[in-house]
Design a protein around this motif. Structure first.
Motif, PDB file in Angstrom:
ATOM      1  N   THR A 105       0.832  -1.207   0.000  1.00  0.00           N
ATOM      2  CA  THR A 105       0.000   0.000   0.000  1.00  0.00           C
ATOM      3  C   THR A 105       0.863   1.254   0.000  1.00  0.00           C
ATOM      4  O   THR A 105       0.612   2.189  -0.760  1.00  0.00           O
ATOM      5  N   GLU A 106       1.904   1.267   0.851  1.00  0.00           N
ATOM      6  CA  GLU A 106       2.808   2.421   0.887  1.00  0.00           C
ATOM      7  C   GLU A 106       3.514   2.603  -0.453  1.00  0.00           C
ATOM      8  O   GLU A 106       3.656   3.720  -0.942  1.00  0.00           O
ATOM      9  N   LEU A 107       3.941   1.499  -1.034  1.00  0.00           N
ATOM     10  CA  LEU A 107       4.625   1.548  -2.318  1.00  0.00           C
ATOM     11  C   LEU A 107       3.701   2.087  -3.404  1.00  0.00           C
ATOM     12  O   LEU A 107       4.089   2.933  -4.203  1.00  0.00           O
ATOM     13  N   ASN A 108       2.453   1.615  -3.400  1.00  0.00           N
ATOM     14  CA  ASN A 108       1.483   2.087  -4.379  1.00  0.00           C
ATOM     15  C   ASN A 108       1.206   3.588  -4.189  1.00  0.00           C
ATOM     16  O   ASN A 108       1.117   4.336  -5.160  1.00  0.00           O
ATOM     17  N   ASN A 109       1.066   4.028  -2.944  1.00  0.00           N
ATOM     18  CA  ASN A 109       0.850   5.446  -2.665  1.00  0.00           C
ATOM     19  C   ASN A 109       2.030   6.288  -3.148  1.00  0.00           C
ATOM     20  O   ASN A 109       1.852   7.366  -3.718  1.00  0.00           O
ATOM     21  N   GLN A 110       3.226   5.782  -2.912  1.00  0.00           N
ATOM     22  CA  GLN A 110       4.431   6.483  -3.353  1.00  0.00           C
ATOM     23  C   GLN A 110       4.481   6.546  -4.881  1.00  0.00           C
ATOM     24  O   GLN A 110       4.842   7.565  -5.453  1.00  0.00           O
ATOM     25  N   LEU A 111       4.078   5.465  -5.545  1.00  0.00           N
ATOM     26  CA  LEU A 111       4.050   5.433  -7.006  1.00  0.00           C
ATOM     27  C   LEU A 111       3.091   6.492  -7.557  1.00  0.00           C
ATOM     28  O   LEU A 111       3.423   7.219  -8.486  1.00  0.00           O
ATOM     29  N   VAL A 112       1.913   6.599  -6.936  1.00  0.00           N
ATOM     30  CA  VAL A 112       0.929   7.593  -7.372  1.00  0.00           C
ATOM     31  C   VAL A 112       1.491   9.002  -7.218  1.00  0.00           C
ATOM     32  O   VAL A 112       1.383   9.832  -8.126  1.00  0.00           O
ATOM     33  N   ILE A 113       2.130   9.271  -6.088  1.00  0.00           N
ATOM     34  CA  ILE A 113       2.713  10.594  -5.834  1.00  0.00           C
ATOM     35  C   ILE A 113       3.810  10.893  -6.847  1.00  0.00           C
ATOM     36  O   ILE A 113       3.868  11.982  -7.425  1.00  0.00           O
TER      37      ILE A 113
END
Length: 157
Positions: A8-16
């Motif tokens: 989830t953190e990785l996906n959030n970072q990818l979106v940012i």
């Protein structure tokens, strides 16, 4: 030592990061377009897209393929890497981020192509099946169907 980052953190970072890349990219297009006194319409015409696409690019809402990226580079007279320089932060978007972004775009492209091929195959099968059914029905109506034709029609389904 492995980094402690969950999916989830990785996906959030990818979106940012994706938003950052698109915003940097768009700001650089706008800046260079204005330096060359080009309207969005003229730029769009020169690279072969519509003006709305240029607006969306400059606002970081859409992405383009590699061919159009190269066209932009030629028309705006800057190297491709210059689109990824973050002048506000005085930094370059890391190559790994740009690479990941293109890989993601490539995967979406492959998926779209696969879906289009699948849809085309389904449509082709449906059309062929309708033609066979019509042909079979027409022959039955005319009462000119032979046992051999009847056998072939049933086996082709």
């Amino acid at each position: 030592m492995e980094p402690n980052v969950n999916a989830t953190e990785l996906n959030n970072q990818l979106v940012i990061e994706r938003e950052r890349i698109q915003n940097v990219f768009g700001a650089n297009i706008r800046k260079k377009r204005k330096q060359l006194n080009l309207t969005q319409e003229i730029l769009a015409e020169r690279i072969g897209v519509d003006a709305e696409t240029v607006t969306s690019l400059e606002n970081g809402r859409v992405w383009i393929g590699l061919d159009n990226l190269v066209k932009l580079s030629i028309v705006l007279e800057i190297p491709v890497y210059a689109f990824f320089i973050d002048y506000e932060r005085d930094s370059i978007v890391p190559v790994s981020e740009v690479t990941a972004f293109f890989e993601d775009a490539q995967e979406r492209f492959k998926q779209t192509i696969s879906e289009n091929i699948s849809s085309a195959k389904t449509a082709n099968y449906t059309q062929r099946h309708r033609r066979q059914t019509r042909s079979h029905t027409d022959k039955k109506r005319s009462n000119k169907i032979s046992p051999k034709d009847e056998s072939r029609l049933h086996h082709s389904d």
